[in-house]
Design a protein around this motif. Structure first.
Motif, PDB file in Angstrom:
ATOM      1  N   PHE A  50       0.835  -1.200   0.000  1.00  0.00           N
ATOM      2  CA  PHE A  50       0.000   0.000   0.000  1.00  0.00           C
ATOM      3  C   PHE A  50       0.869   1.249   0.000  1.00  0.00           C
ATOM      4  O   PHE A  50       0.564   2.238  -0.665  1.00  0.00           O
TER       5      PHE A  50
ATOM      6  N   TRP B 162      -0.405   3.091  -3.177  1.00  0.00           N
ATOM      7  CA  TRP B 162      -1.565   3.757  -2.558  1.00  0.00           C
ATOM      8  C   TRP B 162      -2.884   3.225  -3.125  1.00  0.00           C
ATOM      9  O   TRP B 162      -3.946   3.785  -2.832  1.00  0.00           O
ATOM     10  N   CYS B 163      -2.856   2.234  -4.004  1.00  0.00           N
ATOM     11  CA  CYS B 163      -4.044   1.633  -4.637  1.00  0.00           C
ATOM     12  C   CYS B 163      -4.852   2.647  -5.442  1.00  0.00           C
ATOM     13  O   CYS B 163      -6.002   2.393  -5.794  1.00  0.00           O
TER      14      CYS B 163
ATOM     15  N   ILE C  44      -8.427   2.175  -7.496  1.00  0.00           N
ATOM     16  CA  ILE C  44      -9.633   2.769  -6.915  1.00  0.00           C
ATOM     17  C   ILE C  44     -10.306   3.686  -7.930  1.00  0.00           C
ATOM     18  O   ILE C  44     -11.530   3.702  -8.064  1.00  0.00           O
TER      19      ILE C  44
ATOM     20  N   THR D 214      -9.206  10.932  -6.266  1.00  0.00           N
ATOM     21  CA  THR D 214      -8.284   9.803  -6.418  1.00  0.00           C
ATOM     22  C   THR D 214      -7.423   9.959  -7.664  1.00  0.00           C
ATOM     23  O   THR D 214      -6.283   9.508  -7.674  1.00  0.00           O
TER      24      THR D 214
ATOM     25  N   LEU E 120      -5.730  -8.581  -2.896  1.00  0.00           N
ATOM     26  CA  LEU E 120      -5.661  -7.208  -2.386  1.00  0.00           C
ATOM     27  C   LEU E 120      -6.647  -6.295  -3.104  1.00  0.00           C
ATOM     28  O   LEU E 120      -7.313  -5.463  -2.491  1.00  0.00           O
ATOM     29  N   GLU E 121      -6.725  -6.460  -4.421  1.00  0.00           N
ATOM     30  CA  GLU E 121      -7.651  -5.631  -5.189  1.00  0.00           C
ATOM     31  C   GLU E 121      -9.081  -5.848  -4.726  1.00  0.00           C
ATOM     32  O   GLU E 121      -9.866  -4.903  -4.608  1.00  0.00           O
TER      33      GLU E 121
ATOM     34  N   ILE F 131     -10.119  -6.891  -1.741  1.00  0.00           N
ATOM     35  CA  ILE F 131     -10.327  -6.291  -0.417  1.00  0.00           C
ATOM     36  C   ILE F 131     -10.484  -4.781  -0.552  1.00  0.00           C
ATOM     37  O   ILE F 131     -11.375  -4.161   0.039  1.00  0.00           O
ATOM     38  N   CYS F 132      -9.615  -4.205  -1.373  1.00  0.00           N
ATOM     39  CA  CYS F 132      -9.634  -2.758  -1.555  1.00  0.00           C
ATOM     40  C   CYS F 132     -10.971  -2.317  -2.161  1.00  0.00           C
ATOM     41  O   CYS F 132     -11.566  -1.328  -1.722  1.00  0.00           O
ATOM     42  N   ALA F 133     -11.439  -3.076  -3.153  1.00  0.00           N
ATOM     43  CA  ALA F 133     -12.708  -2.731  -3.800  1.00  0.00           C
ATOM     44  C   ALA F 133     -13.846  -2.790  -2.795  1.00  0.00           C
ATOM     45  O   ALA F 133     -14.716  -1.904  -2.763  1.00  0.00           O
TER      46      ALA F 133
ATOM     47  N   ALA G   8     -13.667  -2.382   0.423  1.00  0.00           N
ATOM     48  CA  ALA G   8     -13.534  -1.267   1.361  1.00  0.00           C
ATOM     49  C   ALA G   8     -14.075   0.023   0.741  1.00  0.00           C
ATOM     50  O   ALA G   8     -14.824   0.770   1.387  1.00  0.00           O
ATOM     51  N   VAL G   9     -13.702   0.276  -0.517  1.00  0.00           N
ATOM     52  CA  VAL G   9     -14.160   1.511  -1.167  1.00  0.00           C
ATOM     53  C   VAL G   9     -15.669   1.493  -1.342  1.00  0.00           C
ATOM     54  O   VAL G   9     -16.359   2.491  -1.095  1.00  0.00           O
TER      55      VAL G   9
END
Lengths: 258, 324
Positions: free
Chosen positions: A58, A62-63, A67, A124, B88-89, B91-93, B95-96
């Motif tokens: 991360f 920072w993804c 996002i 973002t 990871l992608e 999980i991130c998705a 969360a967003v």
């Protein structure tokens, strides 16, 4: 007994012609299957089969790029549903907002989500750009992809801006009035800009007129904003996104000091 | 006092600005923390012997292993995308999406009265992400603030990779290896772009007058119009009244602008030559001029802000067709 039956069912399912026509890999955790999971999937094959280890952190990426793309998808999805109910004309546009608020099932959440996702996407994109700058990821061989990214940044802002007018309320109307008034002052092409008057440019043939389809923000402006917002710009953005992702892969994936 | 700030900050459309500020601060901290850490590691690693089996082409490749924590050094440089990245992608998705859901349910998107072209709100503001541009209107005429400078921002961003000839710092955080690039970026992004948005949102009230945060937005506040042009300012200082004429204004303006860009580019050039810096040779004249032009164009904004706020100077160059 039960386990036996379960195994039997599993075998029947996974050996069937239907299953095998869809899923072409086994579940054992082997190198081959890991690669196939990426290669054999049209969506996942945006990824390379292997990534640099630091790219997972991360603190490195920072993804933000991911996002941003996710938010773009959310906006497309919610946008389609909003389109089902929305009429881009002066009589209906504002009423449709009220319709979302009081009548359409989940209409409020739909509109809220579209708006907040749009604002979030603007943020973002900026942060993604900042990250790419801070890691020097625009340096060779990725120069061109940075340029594509700048186009996407501009498109994001313009998409957000054209969407602003569509509610046809005071907020959107005056924000777009203020914004497009700038176009009046374009050198040569605007009727209040330097040398515009000398070239015979008036309020009825300048660049602002072309943007609004009129000399004031009216019904034509609403229609133009709608077409830009829902058709022309998303399609353009998708084209640039395709190039952006493709170049990321071709230029060696997430930039890293390897 | 806090009531007024809260009232502006909690307007639904301004919540993203508050969020953006927090995020920008956070990532500012994160990136500089990573950069300074890497710089420290690289300085320390420069003296160490090459790691066993490490590649030895160039210094970047060698030092990089030290950037990983101790227990990860020497591990394979690549990992399989499935499942490591995809997981990871995912999980991130989630969360967003969760954040977006929780944001969208309680806080409604703003909807004001139906649009009415006869009812102008005061102040009428552009969408928040363009407020920096709108605030520039105070210091520049619309054709510069609204058309020319935005175009320069876009083109200026695009030329960055082609004028940054520093081969170091490609793909990792560092400050020591490219301080100029990073300082310019943060000055442009944070000080000019983000701060102008904050000023445009929180400090610009009716008539686009400046109000300190918390100050009551009084639409009837009287502001003295004391702005003067550059030639009038010089005339007042020197006492030569002839400078107040239109022709003198035109000539002085042209000379000032040419001198600004000319000196701005020539002085660093000569200084770098005297230092026998290799930067100037790597850049070449064209790249140097492009950097100089965009850098000094960017600096016109803070310079004009200072000139306006401290000396009430409005225009530098006045012509019958346009003013700068």
């Amino acid at each position: 007994m039960l386990t036996e039956q379960r195994e039997k069912i599993k075998e029947i399912v996974t050996e069937s012609q239907v299953y095998k026509s869809i899923f072409r890999r086994g579940f054992e955790d082997t190198t081959k299957n890991r690669v196939l999971a990426i290669f054999g999937n049209v969506f996942l094959h945006l990824h390379p089969p292997y990534v640099k280890r630091h790219a997972l952190k991360f603190t490195h990426s920072w993804c933000m790029g991911g996002i941003t793309f996710l938010l773009f998808l959310v906006l497309c999805f919610t946008g389609v549903f909003l389109c089902f109910y929305y009429h881009p004309d002066k009589i209906n546009a504002y009423r449709d907002m009220k319709y979302f608020e009081y009548d359409v099932p989940f209409g409020v959440v739909l509109r809220n989500m579209h708006r907040w996702a749009a604002h979030l996407m603007v943020i973002t994109v900026w942060l993604h750009m900042t990250r790419v700058f801070m890691t020097g990821s625009y340096k060779p061989p990725r120069e061109f992809n940075w340029v594509v990214g700048v186009f996407l940044l501009v498109l994001t802002l313009l998409l957000s801006f054209t969407g602003y007018l569509l509610t046809d309320d005071q907020l959107g109307f005056w924000a777009v009035t203020v914004g497009t008034n700038m176009a009046r002052a374009t050198p040569l092409l605007g009727h209040e800009g330097p040398f515009g008057e000398q070239l015979g440019v008036t309020a009825y043939n300048d660049i602002r007129f072309a943007l609004l389809g009129g000399s004031v923000v009216g019904g034509n402006a609403l229609l133009r904003a709608y077409v830009w917002h829902c058709v022309a710009m998303p399609v353009t953005a998708i084209l640039f996104l395709a190039v952006h992702f493709w170049r990321t892969r071709k230029d060696g994936g997430t930039a890293g000091p390897l | 006092m806090w009531h007024n700030i809260f009232k502006i900050a909690s307007k639904p459309d301004n919540i993203p600005i508050v969020g953006m500020l927090l995020l920008v601060f956070f990532f500012w901290f994160l990136s500089f923390w990573a950069a300074f850490k890497n710089d420290r590691i690289r300085r320390a690693a420069a003296g160490k012997p090459r790691p066993e089996g490490g590649k030895s082409k160039g210094d970047v490749v060698d030092v990089i292993d030290f950037m990983y924590p101790e227990e990860e050094q020497g591990l394979p440089k690549k990992v399989s995308c499935w499942p490591h990245l995809v997981k990871l992608e995912f999980i991130c998705a989630i969360a967003v999406m969760a954040l977006l859901m929780f944001w969208s349910i309680p806080i409604d998107a703003p909807l004001e009265e139906p649009s009415d072209s006869t009812l102008t709100p005061n102040p009428s503001k552009a969408p928040w992400y363009f407020l920096g541009l709108q605030d520039m209107l105070v210091y520049f005429d619309p054709w510069i603030a609204g058309v020319l400078l935005p175009t320069f921002i876009i083109v200026g961003l695009m030329v960055i990779p082609y004028v940054d000839v520093n081969p170091k710092g490609n793909g990792y955080y560092t400050f020591a290896e490219r301080p100029f690039a990073i300082l310019v970026y943060w000055f442009g992004f944070f000080v000019l772009w983000v701060l102008e948005i904050v000023i445009g949102t929180f400090c610009r009230g009716p008539g686009w007058m400046f109000f300190w945060p918390g100050q009551e937005w009084d639409p009837h506040r009287v502001v003295a119009e004391v702005n003067i042009n550059w030639n009038e300012f010089l005339a007042n200082i020197s006492g030569i009244t002839a400078l107040k004429s239109e022709t003198a204004g035109l000539l002085l303006g042209i000379v000032t602008i040419l001198a600004y860009f000319g000196l701005g580019m020539a002085v660093p050039y000569l200084w770098l030559r005297r230092q026998e810096s290799s930067i100037i040779y790597r850049l070449g004249l064209i790249r140097y001029c492009v950097v100089g032009f965009f850098f000094w164009t960017m600096m016109t904004l803070p310079i004009k802000i200072v000139l306006r706020l401290m000396f009430s100077i409005k225009y530098i160059l006045v012509t019958p067709w346009f003013n700068i």
